[in-house]
Scaffold this motif. Sequence first.
Motif: not given
Length: 593
Positions: A74-91
């Motif tokens: 579950s912590a892995l999925k939370r971190l992947d969600k954070i990582w996806s948000s970082i990657c999603s847009a310029e800012t």
Amino acid sequence: MFSGTTMMVPLRPCNGVSQYLSKSPMVHTKRQTTVRNIYMKAQTQAVPSRTQRIMESISVGGEVGGAGGAYSYSALKRLDKIWSSICSAETVQQEPQQVVSDFPGVFSHSALAEKAVHKFDVVVCGGTLGIFIATALSVKGLKVSVVERNLLKGREQEWNISRKELMELVEAGILNENDIEEATAVSFNPNRCGFENKGEIWVEDILNLGISPVKLIEIVKKRFLALDGVIFEGCSVSGISIYDDAAVLQLAEGNILSSRLIIDAMGNFSPVVKQIRGGRKPDGVCLVVGSCAHGFKDNSTSDVIYSSSSVKKVGSAEVQYFWEAFPAGSGPLDRTTYMFTYVNPQPDSPKLEELLEDYWDLMPKYQGVSIDNLEILRVIYGIFPTYCESPLPAAFNRVLQFGDASGIQSPVSFGGFGSLTRHLGRLSNGIYEAINGDFLDSYSLSLLNPYMPNLSASWLFQRAMSAKKQTNVSPEFINELLDINFKSMQRLGDPVLRPFLQDVIQFGPLAKTLGLVMLTKPQILPSIFKQVDIPVLFDWSGHFFMLGYYTFLSSFMDPVIRSWLNAFPSKMKYEWKRRLEAWKYGSGLDYRL
């Protein structure tokens, strides 16, 4: 035959609802297509990934603070969600939370003054690495507290470091040599570097100690409490108010702490750093996955950096995988293996779970074992964002970033414990002088996190080690480049190779290495230009020049200026001491063999 009719074929119920799909070749409604998509998605979700099956079969304890302090799926999925948000847009789309606010006037005249129940010289936010600077300042006689959102304890997974780096903690006065022996879970030699079957380089005493964070932090924590330090565990930062004479920390649990200085040691994802950087995307990220497993019979040596393959595709992205491997202190057959890669955050960047799926395939081949013969003890993962504009200058009066939050670590390393040990003595002395002299404005504090050209020069290596699409560069190029660099450093000897392996860049060794590479393999230069781009090389050349300039200043101007220091006024003396430190550490001349 099917004209004007629609045959409905019942499918297996999904989530308790009987669903139907049309069999008519003539009529396909939008609703039927949606139902089919829902069904196919449900079928996909019904099969857990290999990573999920492995992680959910492992019993994990509670999470602790700091990078690598969580091991659950579950912590892995939370971190992947954070990582996806970082990657999603310029800012980052959402405006960062405003944690720090400035208020005119003195704290004693504010509405919060009557509510403050504790007063300190320094409050450190973030205890995993913050406990080290907190203890170093307590040794000097300051009244210090630490705020930690979890229990203040170390993670189970060991930190790998060299004894030389740990001795910096002894020099800072927070450990003695017996403490190092007590916290050392395992030691090993020799240590290997190698790149895709191009030969191997073996060194001694590089990252060859496995330190138990549980024991080390417990030792430092006891020392801190013995020095009358105060720890607030299970407390989260709600807001920081800056007054002319104080920095006031409000905790989500209701406590209010006043101090002369707040140190932000909350790591890469500090809310204060997010506010300062304005939600800007990192310039680069190191993605790390791995495991600690039982069942390795050949387990007496380590890999400092190793590559067993060339660039490969993960989804639509391209990555170059690297490895580290260390014997673990939990048993003679236990071994930790890390697989890591450097990426530029983009929407198609691979997720950590995708990397782990590759890891389960590649790790057994890399280590020469069958995964069926291994017992996975814990799964490790992390993302380590880095910014070109690092270290981070102080943006507010009375607030200073420390450790990973400051960006002081090398962009090619993951985890900031090594850089913490290197800079702890410098920072603890500087902070103590800033508090005693009341030099707590943002300019004076920024002198503690100055421009360091050797750190900025490291960006070229991060770029060179990152796979890129459509560069017309061979998939084997990164390994070829690293192999020729490491072999050149080996030929030049320990004074060149050893500092580099410990993330210390120096002008002389770097110039000699680059010169030898160009003489030995000049045909690699066009590929270098394609891999890292001309603008990056142009920018790097400026930092390379400054690296040479700082080396000159530290070698020849420092002795002259140092002899005058005691004649300077206190503020001027403080500022010049910080400049001398910037020259020394920014040129890597603090490193001693």
